[in-house]
Design an enzyme around this catalytic site. Structure first.
Site, PDB file in Angstrom:
ATOM      1  N   SER A   1      -2.537  34.544  -2.164  1.00 33.30           N
ATOM      2  CA  SER A   1      -3.351  35.701  -1.799  1.00 33.30           C
ATOM      3  C   SER A   1      -4.113  36.222  -3.025  1.00 33.30           C
ATOM      4  O   SER A   1      -4.832  35.446  -3.668  1.00 33.30           O
ATOM      5  CB  SER A   1      -2.447  36.776  -1.168  1.00 33.30           C
ATOM      6  OG  SER A   1      -3.232  37.801  -0.594  1.00 33.30           O
TER       7      SER A   1
ATOM      8  N   GLU B   1      -7.132  33.052   9.405  1.00 34.14           N
ATOM      9  CA  GLU B   1      -7.423  34.055   8.382  1.00 34.14           C
ATOM     10  C   GLU B   1      -8.881  34.479   8.382  1.00 34.14           C
ATOM     11  O   GLU B   1      -9.759  33.612   8.393  1.00 34.14           O
ATOM     12  CB  GLU B   1      -7.168  33.489   6.986  1.00 34.14           C
ATOM     13  CG  GLU B   1      -5.770  33.078   6.688  1.00 34.14           C
ATOM     14  CD  GLU B   1      -5.577  32.886   5.195  1.00 34.14           C
ATOM     15  OE1 GLU B   1      -5.888  33.808   4.428  1.00 34.14           O
ATOM     16  OE2 GLU B   1      -5.136  31.800   4.797  1.00 34.14           O
TER      17      GLU B   1
ATOM     18  N   HIS C   1      -2.520  34.173   7.123  1.00 35.85           N
ATOM     19  CA  HIS C   1      -2.574  34.348   5.679  1.00 35.85           C
ATOM     20  C   HIS C   1      -1.194  34.081   5.044  1.00 35.85           C
ATOM     21  O   HIS C   1      -0.184  34.614   5.510  1.00 35.85           O
ATOM     22  CB  HIS C   1      -3.002  35.797   5.430  1.00 35.85           C
ATOM     23  CG  HIS C   1      -3.242  36.140   4.007  1.00 35.85           C
ATOM     24  ND1 HIS C   1      -4.256  35.578   3.266  1.00 35.85           N
ATOM     25  CD2 HIS C   1      -2.605  37.006   3.168  1.00 35.85           C
ATOM     26  CE1 HIS C   1      -4.244  36.094   2.045  1.00 35.85           C
ATOM     27  NE2 HIS C   1      -3.253  36.952   1.958  1.00 35.85           N
TER      28      HIS C   1
END
Lengths: 298, 298
Positions: B144, B239, B269
């Site tokens: 991330s 995502e 995600h």
């Protein structure tokens, strides 16, 4: 450090070729001669077989086989090549994965133009299913034109009402006969093997006057990939055919397909056949082997 | 067959969240609580350490370590998270590869906005080099926002005159603060975690009024990747941040970089943190582990 290896392979492929025009037989013999110089993994044994009415080469691991079968399609522009010619690749994948392979001797152009090769591929798949092998235990694998067959046959299977195979692995596949990829221009001269003209020559034999604007001929720009199986595309950064893979990958992720696009910089078309010479070849095949193993695990 | 697993994970992430506005402390605690539910691989041992003047969590394999070190950057939108919060991912990669990791506790926004986190990452890399570790033995890895740090720090290293690390592995990275990817719209509602608005909220804390049109903030749309190290990008098909990865990959292959873009359909995600729950998580981490092993092999 493999910069030297990459340069060596590039130089090898740029060696002068015969100037005079060659017969189809001479071209095929030349292709076989080039491929015969590639290393074949000796952890496999081969035997003659047949599939869907065509000859095939069975390639088995010497030890206990892992689950599944790789239905392999050799390269050669739909005009050259044979299961024996692509044995460096098939044997490496069989040795790495422990999964047996059947490599199909599909019909070649110009004697048998489109869609003969794809019909043979579909018949081979149907034959495997008829023998009771689950589709979840079958992967389609191929290099170059054979990568195109591996990646296109799921579309024929879908249209024939057959189930999808577990996975597709396409090494430097030919997936766009409209030849509209940006890499056709951006890699011109960088590609040590192909030019637009050389690709047009074999394309003409395969198309036999047909229109390249067909989902089975140019899936990277035309195919509907909804429901398509997990896909691994590997390409060399020096290929004019690079965008055949990149655009197919984009279509795949847009369609909700599991897809791995694996580009190795500075290497040519089907660089994976240089096992033992080019570290990138062995590493790329190891990544392909893991992908196949994950998809065919019992 | 993991359609059920994918649906289970999607449902998990769609559970109602607190309606009332939360303090930063509550938000951070909520993030840690969510991450604490992820499985940590017990084939590792952890110890407190420091790197470049910041705290760090050393994550070592229980058996003899393989060569190399993974410099890990946790996720959390540059606002939340800690090395402990991302331990499911770090421990899985260490266990799979046998390669030790140091997970950096970089400074967070809004207390420390851009470029604090990247400065800490660069200082950590410089510290590893100063300790005599060869750059060819260091990989940057993150999830991330941490994937963004992993993929952006090579640009800072280049600009600081430092050598490139051996590889970058970015799991669902944040690589475009201009938020111009098509997936921002096409995955709206499909993404169970993020909306444009929720991303804008954390982005505002990190940017602190700065312009997102900066190579270090939006490398997927602005970075010059010439000379960049081999790159693996993994993303989930559900995502809104998918195109952060796909556009970074395209920049990479256009710039002559070895790149693997690995998209798993139907997952959210940082789906890789669902090890043991989602087969796709374990399989994706195994592919990342092979990529790292190939690049850090002695």
């Amino acid at each position: 450090m493999t910069a030297e290896q990459r340069a060596y392979v590039d130089g090898l492929l740029r060696r002068p070729r015969p100037q005079k025009s060659q017969t189809l037989e001479e071209l095929r013999a030349g292709f076989s001669g080039m491929m015969a110089s590639m290393r074949v993994d000796d952890h496999v044994r081969t035997s003659h077989s047949s599939l869907g009415g065509r000859p095939a080469l069975a390639v088995d691991p010497r030890r206990n086989a892992a689950p599944g079968v790789l239905l392999y399609f050799h390269g050669g522009g739909y005009v050259f090549g044979s299961p024996e010619d692509s044995l460096s690749l098939t044997s490496a994948l069989v040795a790495c994965t422990g999964i047996r392979s059947v490599s199909l001797d599909y019909r070649l152009a110009p004697e048998y133009p489109f869609p003969a090769a794809l019909e043979d591929a579909l018949a081979a798949y149907r034959d495997l299913l008829d023998r009771g092998i689950e589709p979840s235990q079958i992967a389609f694998v191929g290099d170059s034109a054979g990568g195109g067959i591996a990646a296109t046959t799921p579309l024929l299977a879908r249209d024939a009402g057959l189930p999808m195979p577990a996975a597709v692995v396409a090494l430097s596949p030919v997936l766009d006969r409209t030849m509209t990829g940006r890499s056709m221009e951006s890699k011109a001269g960088i590609d040590p093997l192909f030019t637009r003209e050389s690709l047009q020559a074999t394309r003409a034999m395969y198309l036999a006057g047909g229109d390249p604007e067909h989902e089975y001929l140019s899936p990277a720009v035309l195919a509907d990939l909804a429901g398509y199986p997990p896909l691994l595309l590997q390409a060399g950064g020096n290929e004019v055919l690079l965008d055949d893979s990149t655009r197919m990958a984009e279509r795949a992720w847009m369609a909700g397909v599991d897809v791995v696009l694996d580009v190795t910089a500075g290497v040519p078309h089907v660089f994976q056949s240089f096992t033992g010479v080019l570290d990138e070849a062995d590493q790329a095949l190891d990544r392909a082997a893991l992908f196949l193993t994950q998809r065919l695990r019992a």
